[in-house]
Design a protein around this motif. Structure first.
Motif, PDB file in Angstrom:
ATOM      1  N   ARG A 164       0.742  -1.054  -0.124  1.00 32.35           N
ATOM      2  CA  ARG A 164      -0.076  -0.061   0.158  1.00 32.35           C
ATOM      3  C   ARG A 164       0.945   1.258   0.072  1.00 32.35           C
ATOM      4  O   ARG A 164       0.382   2.260  -0.517  1.00 32.35           O
ATOM      5  CB  ARG A 164      -1.079  -0.026   1.191  1.00 32.35           C
ATOM      6  N   GLU A 165       1.997   1.343   0.762  1.00 31.54           N
ATOM      7  CA  GLU A 165       2.961   2.481   0.647  1.00 31.54           C
ATOM      8  C   GLU A 165       3.232   2.729  -0.555  1.00 31.54           C
ATOM      9  O   GLU A 165       4.001   3.995  -0.968  1.00 31.54           O
ATOM     10  CB  GLU A 165       4.021   2.126   1.714  1.00 31.54           C
TER      11      GLU A 165
ATOM     12  N   GLU B 127      -2.590   9.027   7.782  1.00 33.61           N
ATOM     13  CA  GLU B 127      -2.362   7.547   7.986  1.00 33.61           C
ATOM     14  C   GLU B 127      -3.445   6.371   7.547  1.00 33.61           C
ATOM     15  O   GLU B 127      -4.493   7.088   7.234  1.00 33.61           O
ATOM     16  CB  GLU B 127      -2.290   7.246   9.571  1.00 33.61           C
ATOM     17  N   PHE B 128      -3.041   5.583   7.416  1.00 31.04           N
ATOM     18  CA  PHE B 128      -4.015   4.444   6.898  1.00 31.04           C
ATOM     19  C   PHE B 128      -5.008   4.064   8.190  1.00 31.04           C
ATOM     20  O   PHE B 128      -4.368   3.936   9.261  1.00 31.04           O
ATOM     21  CB  PHE B 128      -3.372   3.121   6.645  1.00 31.04           C
TER      22      PHE B 128
ATOM     23  N   PRO C 288      -3.846   8.621   3.974  1.00 27.91           N
ATOM     24  CA  PRO C 288      -2.219   8.162   4.231  1.00 27.91           C
ATOM     25  C   PRO C 288      -1.557   8.823   2.956  1.00 27.91           C
ATOM     26  O   PRO C 288      -0.240   9.156   3.186  1.00 27.91           O
ATOM     27  CB  PRO C 288      -2.519   6.553   3.919  1.00 27.91           C
ATOM     28  N   SER C 289      -2.086   9.508   1.874  1.00 29.82           N
ATOM     29  CA  SER C 289      -1.386  10.083   0.999  1.00 29.82           C
ATOM     30  C   SER C 289      -1.043  11.424   1.290  1.00 29.82           C
ATOM     31  O   SER C 289      -1.875  12.317   1.148  1.00 29.82           O
ATOM     32  CB  SER C 289      -1.994   9.879  -0.574  1.00 29.82           C
TER      33      SER C 289
ATOM     34  N   TYR D 236       1.081  10.544  -4.487  1.00 26.36           N
ATOM     35  CA  TYR D 236      -0.403  10.138  -4.904  1.00 26.36           C
ATOM     36  C   TYR D 236      -1.001  11.331  -5.748  1.00 26.36           C
ATOM     37  O   TYR D 236      -1.196  12.586  -5.248  1.00 26.36           O
ATOM     38  CB  TYR D 236      -1.105   9.637  -3.828  1.00 26.36           C
TER      39      TYR D 236
ATOM     40  N   ASN E 175       1.028   7.575  -1.075  1.00 24.24           N
ATOM     41  CA  ASN E 175       2.257   8.191  -0.552  1.00 24.24           C
ATOM     42  C   ASN E 175       2.217   9.794  -0.919  1.00 24.24           C
ATOM     43  O   ASN E 175       1.192  10.418  -1.495  1.00 24.24           O
ATOM     44  CB  ASN E 175       3.374   7.489  -0.829  1.00 24.24           C
TER      45      ASN E 175
END
Ligand code: DWN
Ligand code: SAH
Length: 410
Positions: free
Chosen positions: A68-69, A151-152, A133-134, A76, A73
């Motif tokens: 996912r990272e 964050e996720f 998270p991005s 994105y 990030n």
């Protein structure tokens, strides 16, 4: 040489852990939002894009998803606010959410992106938090006054926020859950964070619409899960949550909006759509084989049209460097031989090369300055908005080529 990275296949369902059945293999694919400069080409990431269904809970899913990272990030490049239609849609959804919230409410959004939805909640002075998270889009949300945790969202984050801020009266997630490789992390987090009398609204592209229009380009790295009411009910049911209501919304090619609660009886609409999903063979292995065959036929027809344009000496460009475009471009082998460049309104994508095929991405001005004869509309889901904007192109004799729900000129 491109870097080939092999990840172990995940043979078990992301939802119910039973064996899954792969039904379509697009082969080696780049990240759908992996736009590159020439200097970055050597390190381009590829993975194997394969979709499968689960014959038990009927969740359609990627067999393998990049970490996912790598996708979400500080680079994105998708900003929700780029579409005026979506801005209006999320303003409406924010209003709906606020009518459900008590005066001292706490509203949480999962996948809040640039704050297109939550800015309305912030402007109303309501306590809120977006999980995004991005860092690229999270920064835009903060600039717009939206409280954002970069964050996720998962169970641990949900527990922490519940302890720090109390439970959420409204949780919203639009086009977020489908991006999560481990959907129980999000469903479990919602179960932790939602107040006992709270409401969670989830909106995701509907697998039933993907099948009906053979919208195979919705299948790309970011979309780990392709929900139906059947599979989503199974997921949330595992966390003691109930899908209380469901409605169809006409965005992103057809989506379902689910209302999820901690208790209560599902509405008649829920019962009737569950029955319809059974009756329309959405939960039938034959549906998946037929889908794969239609994708192959669609590709052959699209290439035939593009070849016809080339022989007729037509200038063709791509319109919208969408995430979705990455699958047809790379699977069917569309190159700069067929489309000169792709125009897009997102500054972060300008003067980059498209993932995999390395077709130049140019600003929208490149389209307007020298209208082509034909435009391959990768933004078919926003066709009405685009056509409204591009009347001059049409008046000059320009035509759009779309490939969903079939290959045709507009
Ligand atoms: O699921 C997702 C959906 C919600 O949004 C994400 N994984 C990523 C993204 O998918 P997409 O890139 O296919 O979304 P869109 O909204 O179909 O396309 C967005 C792209 O199109 C942006 O690069 C901006 C561009 N665009 C444009 O050039 N002119 C968009 C509009 C509306 C326009 O008029
Ligand atoms: N909700 C927006 C954005 C959709 S794109 C809209 O509908 O336009 C998907 C977003 O989900 C991206 O911004 C991505 O960074 C975010 N995302 C991905 N995994 C997530 C997770 N586990 N928790 C929260 N957000 C996530």
């Amino acid at each position: 040489m491109p870097r080939a990275v092999a990840y172990p296949l995940m043979p078990a369902c992301r939802n119910c852990d039973r064996p899954i059945e792969p039904f379509i293999d697009f082969g080696r694919m780049p990240l759908a939002n992996g736009f590159l400069t020439a200097a970055q080409l050597a390190g381009e990431y590829f993975f194997r894009l394969q979709a499968a269904y689960c014959p038990h809970c009927w969740l359609v899913q990627l067999v393998d998803q990049p970490p996912r990272e790598l996708m979400f990030n500080e680079r994105y490049p998708f900003f929700s606010a780029t579409s005026s239609r979506m801005r209006a849609h999320f303003a409406d959804l924010a209003r709906e959410a606020m009518t459900l919230a008590p005066r001292d409410a706490f509203v949480v959004e999962i996948g809040s992106n640039d704050g297109t939805l939550l800015r309305h909640v912030a402007q109303a002075g309501i306590r809120h938090l977006g999980f995004e998270p991005s860092a690229s889009v999270a920064a835009a949300a903060r600039d717009a006054g939206v409280n954002t945790a970069c964050e996720f969202f998962d169970v641990a984050a949900a527990r922490r926020i519940a302890a720090e801020h109390g439970h959420a009266h409204v949780i919203i997630g639009a086009n977020a859950l489908s991006h999560v490789g481990r959907p129980h992390d999000v469903a479990g987090g919602i179960a932790q964070l939602l107040a006992p009398d709270g409401v969670c609204i989830i909106e995701e592209p509907y697998w039933g619409d993907v099948v009906a229009s053979t919208a195979f380009d919705q299948i790309y790295d970011e979309h780990a899960c392709y929900f139906s009411l059947t599979s989503l009910s199974h997921l949330f049911g595992g966390h003691g949550l109930v899908v209380a209501d469901v409605s169809h919304v006409d965005v992103h090619g057809g989506s379902l909006r689910y209302r999820i609660a901690t208790r209560g009886t599902p509405s008649r609409r829920v019962a009737s759509l569950l029955a319809q999903e059974q009756a329309t063979a959405l939960c039938d292995p034959g549906t998946f084989d037929a889908f794969r065959d239609r994708v192959a036929a669609r590709g052959a027809e699209l290439l035939r049209r593009l070849d016809h344009y080339r022989r007729a000496g037509r200038r063709v460009v791509g319109y919208g460097a969408t995430s979705k475009s990455t699958t047809p471009i790379n699977y069917f082998g569309i190159s700069q031989d067929q489309i000169e460049f792709i125009c897009d309104t997102t500054p972060a994508k300008h003067n980059t090369l498209s993932p995999g095929a390395h077709i130049p991405v140019r600003p929208h001005s490149a389209f307007v300055e020298a209208y082509p004869d034909r435009a391959l509309l990768f933004l078919w889901n926003h066709a009405a908005e685009v056509r409204e904007k591009e009347r001059v192109f049409e008046r000059g004799g320009g035509k759009w080529l779309v490939y969903v729900p079939d290959v045709r000129e507009l």
